[in-house]
Design a protein around this motif. Structure first.
Motif, PDB file in Angstrom:
ATOM      1  N   ASN A  13       0.823  -1.211   0.000  1.00 39.85           N
ATOM      2  CA  ASN A  13       0.000   0.000   0.000  1.00 39.85           C
ATOM      3  C   ASN A  13       0.854   1.257   0.000  1.00 39.85           C
ATOM      4  OD1 ASN A  13      -2.415  -1.412  -0.004  1.00 39.85           O
ATOM      5  ND2 ASN A  13      -2.640  -1.376   2.214  1.00 39.85           N
ATOM      6  N   ASP A  14       1.962   1.223   0.734  1.00 41.62           N
ATOM      7  CA  ASP A  14       2.836   2.386   0.815  1.00 41.62           C
ATOM      8  C   ASP A  14       3.502   2.663  -0.536  1.00 41.62           C
ATOM      9  OD1 ASP A  14       3.919   4.346   2.823  1.00 41.62           O
ATOM     10  OD2 ASP A  14       5.803   3.574   2.036  1.00 41.62           O
ATOM     11  N   ILE A  15       3.957   1.601  -1.197  1.00 45.58           N
ATOM     12  CA  ILE A  15       4.576   1.769  -2.512  1.00 45.58           C
ATOM     13  C   ILE A  15       3.538   2.241  -3.526  1.00 45.58           C
ATOM     14  CG2 ILE A  15       5.742   0.574  -4.419  1.00 45.58           C
ATOM     15  CD1 ILE A  15       6.972  -1.308  -2.303  1.00 45.58           C
ATOM     16  N   ALA A  16       2.327   1.664  -3.442  1.00 37.67           N
ATOM     17  CA  ALA A  16       1.249   2.072  -4.355  1.00 37.67           C
ATOM     18  C   ALA A  16       0.929   3.553  -4.175  1.00 37.67           C
ATOM     19  CB  ALA A  16       0.002   1.233  -4.099  1.00 37.67           C
ATOM     20  N   THR A  17       0.895   4.019  -2.917  1.00 34.18           N
ATOM     21  CA  THR A  17       0.628   5.434  -2.650  1.00 34.18           C
ATOM     22  C   THR A  17       1.720   6.309  -3.250  1.00 34.18           C
ATOM     23  OG1 THR A  17      -0.559   4.946  -0.603  1.00 34.18           O
ATOM     24  CG2 THR A  17       0.333   7.164  -0.834  1.00 34.18           C
TER      25      THR A  17
END
Length: 228
Positions: A13-17
């Motif tokens: 999720n952090d990388i996607a953000t």
């Protein structure tokens, strides 16, 4: 972000953000060793998170080379917007059929957030654009169909990648005004007018892209981008 207990999902999720917020441009090499240092986890855990992102088409896993932020082709870009028009037309119909007063209030509040962000010169462009994309996700979530909302979320994220790669000239003020007008039509219960409004909105966003030529790779410091 550097919590040793970071889960595979939270890393993904952090990388996607970071991708959606344009901190990680298309073509960026997502080095497992560097990501392991950022999140204080093993490369096995990093690899699992990258695999999750590859299923959502946000990154591409290339054998013997590694993982890279996806670089959608012109054809793929057009396909994404074609699917969005089909899918979000159905979202509009479902929303009008089932939306409660609180759903309208939440989306109208979202438009106010958009406009506040657009007025503030200190607000980063990526934050503004993310807010505009989040409107479409929130609209889909309001239908109560989780599968539909997940599909819209994926397509909105891929659209953000496309906008980065093909230098969107979209005017965010125009998008926010169109969101407000769209909600006005929904409140009236004018289904066909609301569907037309959404379709034309997506067509205008696609038209703002420079889809004539492929764009070259862009590289940057992966660790600095994630810690920004």
């Amino acid at each position: 972000m550097t919590d040793k207990n970071s889960s595979i999902e939270s890393i993904a999720n952090d990388i996607a953000t970071a991708i959606v917020e344009k901190r990680l441009p298309p073509g960026t090499w997502l080095r497992e060793e560097a990501l392991g240092r950022v999140y204080s986890v093993s490369r096995t855990k990093v690899r699992a998170a990258l695999l999750m992102l590859s299923k959502d088409k946000l990154i591409e896993m290339i054998p013997d080379k590694g993982a890279f932020v996806s670089q959608p082709s012109v054809e793929e870009a057009r396909e994404v917007f074609a699917v969005r028009r089909i899918l979000e037309s159905e979202v509009v119909r479902l929303f009008i059929a089932c939306a409660k007063a609180r759903d309208y209030q939440a989306l109208e509040q979202h438009v106010k957030f958009e406009r506040t962000a657009l007025r503030q010169t200190t607000t980063m462009g990526t934050v503004r654009e993310k807010l505009l994309g989040d409107f479409h996700v929130a609209l889909a979530e309001a239908t109560g169909n989780r599968t539909l909302a997940e599909l819209v979320r994926e397509l909105v994220a891929r659209s953000s990648l496309i906008a980065m790669l093909y230098h969107s000239s979209n005017d965010p003020h125009c998008s926010s005004d169109e969101h407000a007008e769209f909600l006005r039509l929904c409140r009236k219960g004018d289904v066909e007018a609301a569907v037309k409004s959404m379709t034309e909105h997506l067509e205008r966003i696609e038209a703002s892209l420079e889809l004539g030529t492929e764009k070259p790779d862009r590289q940057l410091d992966l660790v600095k981008a994630l810690l920004a």
